[in-house]
Design an enzyme around this catalytic site. Structure first.
Site, PDB file in Angstrom:
ATOM      1  N   HIS A   1     -18.430  -7.080 -12.876  1.00  0.00           N
ATOM      2  CA  HIS A   1     -17.467  -6.065 -13.300  1.00  0.00           C
ATOM      3  C   HIS A   1     -16.130  -6.749 -13.583  1.00  0.00           C
ATOM      4  O   HIS A   1     -15.713  -7.646 -12.845  1.00  0.00           O
ATOM      5  CB  HIS A   1     -17.323  -5.004 -12.202  1.00  0.00           C
ATOM      6  CG  HIS A   1     -16.238  -4.021 -12.482  1.00  0.00           C
ATOM      7  ND1 HIS A   1     -16.129  -3.380 -13.687  1.00  0.00           N
ATOM      8  CD2 HIS A   1     -15.196  -3.585 -11.720  1.00  0.00           C
ATOM      9  CE1 HIS A   1     -15.071  -2.577 -13.662  1.00  0.00           C
ATOM     10  NE2 HIS A   1     -14.490  -2.689 -12.482  1.00  0.00           N
TER      11      HIS A   1
ATOM     12  N   ASN B   1     -10.002  -3.641 -17.858  1.00  0.00           N
ATOM     13  CA  ASN B   1     -11.045  -2.991 -17.058  1.00  0.00           C
ATOM     14  C   ASN B   1     -11.439  -1.688 -17.752  1.00  0.00           C
ATOM     15  O   ASN B   1     -10.685  -0.717 -17.741  1.00  0.00           O
ATOM     16  CB  ASN B   1     -10.502  -2.722 -15.653  1.00  0.00           C
ATOM     17  CG  ASN B   1     -11.522  -2.055 -14.737  1.00  0.00           C
ATOM     18  OD1 ASN B   1     -12.583  -1.624 -15.185  1.00  0.00           O
ATOM     19  ND2 ASN B   1     -11.193  -1.968 -13.467  1.00  0.00           N
TER      20      ASN B   1
ATOM     21  N   CYS C   1     -16.537   2.376 -11.274  1.00  0.00           N
ATOM     22  CA  CYS C   1     -16.834   1.182 -12.073  1.00  0.00           C
ATOM     23  C   CYS C   1     -18.279   0.723 -11.898  1.00  0.00           C
ATOM     24  O   CYS C   1     -18.761  -0.113 -12.654  1.00  0.00           O
ATOM     25  CB  CYS C   1     -15.897   0.051 -11.691  1.00  0.00           C
ATOM     26  SG  CYS C   1     -14.182   0.447 -12.012  1.00  0.00           S
TER      27      CYS C   1
HETATM   28  O1  UT7 Z   1     -12.234  -1.474 -10.993  1.00  0.00           O
HETATM   29  C1  UT7 Z   1     -11.999  -0.643  -9.898  1.00  0.00           C
HETATM   30  C2  UT7 Z   1     -11.638  -1.422  -8.713  1.00  0.00           C
HETATM   31  N1  UT7 Z   1     -10.271  -1.890  -8.826  1.00  0.00           N
HETATM   32  C3  UT7 Z   1      -9.962  -3.156  -8.528  1.00  0.00           C
HETATM   33  O2  UT7 Z   1     -10.833  -3.945  -8.255  1.00  0.00           O
HETATM   34  C4  UT7 Z   1      -8.486  -3.520  -8.463  1.00  0.00           C
HETATM   35  C5  UT7 Z   1      -8.217  -4.349  -7.218  1.00  0.00           C
HETATM   36  N2  UT7 Z   1      -6.821  -4.670  -7.061  1.00  0.00           N
HETATM   37  C6  UT7 Z   1      -6.167  -5.571  -7.850  1.00  0.00           C
HETATM   38  O3  UT7 Z   1      -6.738  -6.073  -8.807  1.00  0.00           O
HETATM   39  C7  UT7 Z   1      -4.767  -5.961  -7.495  1.00  0.00           C
HETATM   40  O4  UT7 Z   1      -4.461  -5.482  -6.193  1.00  0.00           O
HETATM   41  C8  UT7 Z   1      -3.696  -5.416  -8.483  1.00  0.00           C
HETATM   42  C9  UT7 Z   1      -3.859  -6.121  -9.817  1.00  0.00           C
HETATM   43  C10 UT7 Z   1      -3.849  -3.925  -8.664  1.00  0.00           C
HETATM   44  C11 UT7 Z   1      -2.295  -5.733  -7.956  1.00  0.00           C
HETATM   45  O5  UT7 Z   1      -2.157  -7.117  -7.717  1.00  0.00           O
HETATM   46  P1  UT7 Z   1      -1.618  -7.639  -6.318  1.00  0.00           P
HETATM   47  O6  UT7 Z   1      -1.554  -9.096  -6.422  1.00  0.00           O
HETATM   48  O7  UT7 Z   1      -2.481  -7.066  -5.247  1.00  0.00           O
HETATM   49  O8  UT7 Z   1      -0.168  -7.056  -6.279  1.00  0.00           O
HETATM   50  P2  UT7 Z   1       0.507  -6.143  -5.177  1.00  0.00           P
HETATM   51  O9  UT7 Z   1       0.070  -4.735  -5.342  1.00  0.00           O
HETATM   52  O10 UT7 Z   1       0.379  -6.770  -3.825  1.00  0.00           O
HETATM   53  O11 UT7 Z   1       2.026  -6.252  -5.592  1.00  0.00           O
HETATM   54  C12 UT7 Z   1       2.743  -7.488  -5.438  1.00  0.00           C
HETATM   55  C13 UT7 Z   1       4.114  -7.330  -6.065  1.00  0.00           C
HETATM   56  C14 UT7 Z   1       4.831  -6.058  -5.613  1.00  0.00           C
HETATM   57  O12 UT7 Z   1       6.216  -6.340  -5.540  1.00  0.00           O
HETATM   58  P3  UT7 Z   1       6.918  -6.608  -4.131  1.00  0.00           P
HETATM   59  O13 UT7 Z   1       6.686  -5.356  -3.332  1.00  0.00           O
HETATM   60  O14 UT7 Z   1       6.232  -7.804  -3.556  1.00  0.00           O
HETATM   61  O15 UT7 Z   1       8.329  -6.827  -4.512  1.00  0.00           O
HETATM   62  C15 UT7 Z   1       4.604  -5.103  -6.759  1.00  0.00           C
HETATM   63  O16 UT7 Z   1       5.620  -4.126  -6.876  1.00  0.00           O
HETATM   64  O17 UT7 Z   1       3.954  -7.219  -7.476  1.00  0.00           O
HETATM   65  C16 UT7 Z   1       4.625  -6.046  -7.938  1.00  0.00           C
HETATM   66  N3  UT7 Z   1       3.929  -5.541  -9.098  1.00  0.00           N
HETATM   67  C17 UT7 Z   1       4.232  -5.952 -10.338  1.00  0.00           C
HETATM   68  N4  UT7 Z   1       5.117  -6.812 -10.821  1.00  0.00           N
HETATM   69  C18 UT7 Z   1       5.162  -6.995 -12.137  1.00  0.00           C
HETATM   70  C19 UT7 Z   1       2.921  -4.647  -9.148  1.00  0.00           C
HETATM   71  N5  UT7 Z   1       2.539  -4.454 -10.418  1.00  0.00           N
HETATM   72  C20 UT7 Z   1       3.330  -5.251 -11.180  1.00  0.00           C
HETATM   73  C21 UT7 Z   1       3.419  -5.483 -12.556  1.00  0.00           C
HETATM   74  N6  UT7 Z   1       4.335  -6.376 -12.996  1.00  0.00           N
HETATM   75  N7  UT7 Z   1       2.603  -4.891 -13.449  1.00  0.00           N
END
Ligand code: UT7
Length: 332
Positions: free
Chosen positions: A256, A286, A116
């Site tokens: 970004h 993104n 990115c």
């Molecule tokens: O551009 C390149 C660099 N990339 C980035 O900067 C991305 C950085 N990371 C992020 O933006 C975030 O970590 C994400 C958007 C990818 C994920 O958000 P998060 O708040 O960190 O969620 P998480 O991975 O901690 O997941 C929390 C919960 C999980 O459920 P449990 O285990 O707590 O029951 C996931 O399974 O949210 C669940 N989850 C979803 N739920 C509904 C993950 N994706 C989804 C979804 N819809 N799409």
């Protein structure tokens, strides 16, 4: 020649027609508009659906618009840089293909793969060529067909990414404008958290890699999030300080567009009000190397000659960085 600074003299971009909404995604995976908006801040993203089209088609369309808008002939361009993680092919470079598609014949061209952060790495490269006098008219493109590597059965990654391309024209000036300072960094330790497992020399494509879904983006969201928040904000604040800028004298932050929460954290660390932050993540998602030029495109009309702009980015590698530039023309 060394006294020349590199200025952006035009910006253009394209988004494919198809709009993928959160409601449509909710029919593909177990997710919801509410989750995506609150955790990422994306409402829609554009997807290139036409079979046989790739990042070069988006990049070429952006470059054609840029040439027309700036009244530039393809013959005048001496360097074409394309930042992308979704090249048309592993080789040749997508920059070569874009140049051919738009009729740029007097230039050399190559790709930049810095996740990115590719556009900012490209801006640094272009600046060096301009400042050294080795190039006079450079086109820098960020072009991505992220949908070609998104796993639409993985709810943790499929809401995030979109397709699009942005391009800028970069030229020399003797005025005190343009790229003033850039700080880039990378740390390959980050490769474990964000990568595409197969299709390269370590794991060439095979029936097994395809059935294991290893040609898609693999991302461990939380470590990437933590690194992104701290590194993007650290470098943005650092570049402000070392150039004597304050939240009053910075006119714009161009961050970004990976996650609304990362953008807000960066702006907060810089003590900037939301009105000074370019944000279009809710519309485009993104678009990886294309986010910064697409922001510049959307906000171009509001930009004024001499505006102090900080660009900040973080991506796969890990790669990150920030740049300080003085905008070179009044938006029209
Ligand atoms: O551009 C390149 C660099 N990339 C980035 O900067 C991305 C950085 N990371 C992020 O933006 C975030 O970590 C994400 C958007 C990818 C994920 O958000 P998060 O708040 O960190 O969620 P998480 O991975 O901690 O997941 C929390 C919960 C999980 O459920 P449990 O285990 O707590 O029951 C996931 O399974 O949210 C669940 N989850 C979803 N739920 C509904 C993950 N994706 C989804 C979804 N819809 N799409």
């Amino acid at each position: 020649m060394g006294k020349h600074k590199a200025i952006i003299t035009g910006v253009a971009g394209v988004l494919p027609d198809y709009i993928l909404t959160n409601d449509e995604l909710s029919q593909m995976v177990d997710t919801s508009d509410e989750w995506i908006m609150s955790r990422i801040g994306i409402k829609t993203r554009h997807i290139l659906k036409e079979y046989g089209q790739g990042s070069s088609d988006l990049g070429a369309a952006a470059v054609r618009k840029l040439l027309e808008k700036t009244g530039t002939s393809p013959d005048e361009i001496d360097l074409v840089l394309c930042a992308t993680v979704t090249p048309d092919h592993p080789f040749p470079a997508t920059a070569n293909i874009i140049s051919d598609k738009v009729g740029i014949k007097n230039a050399f061209s190559f790709d930049i793969n810095a996740g990115c952060s590719g556009f900012l790495y490209g801006l640094t490269t272009a600046t060096s060529f301009i400042e050294s006098g080795r190039a006079k008219k450079i086109i820098l493109i960020g072009a991505e067909k992220m949908s070609s590597i998104v796993d639409y059965t993985d709810r943790a990654t499929c809401p995030i990414f979109g397709d699009g391309a942005g391009a800028v024209l970069i030229e020399p000036t003797e005025e005190d404008l343009g790229v003033i300072d850039i700080h880039l960094q990378s740390d390959g330790i980050g490769r474990h958290h964000l990568h595409q497992k197969a299709g390269g020399s370590v794991h060439p494509a095979s029936a097994e890699t395809v059935s294991n879904r290893e040609h898609f983006i693999y991302q461990e969201g939380q470590p990437v999030f933590k690194w992104a928040v701290s590194k993007m904000a650290d470098t943005a604040v650092d570049i402000m300080k070392r150039n004597g800028l304050t939240s009053e004298t910075v006119d714009w932050l161009v961050p970004h567009q990976a996650n609304m929460r990362i953008i807000e954290a960066t702006a907060h660390r810089m003590d900037l009000p939301k009105e000074k932050v370019m944000i279009n993540i809710s519309k485009y998602g993104n678009t990886t190397a294309a986010t910064l030029p697409l922001c510049l495109m959307d906000y171009e009309k509001q930009l004024r000659k001499g505006d102090n702009i900080i660009l900040a980015t973080f991506g796969a590698g890990f790669t990150w960085g920030a740049a300080y530039l003085k905008w070179a023309y009044d938006g029209k």
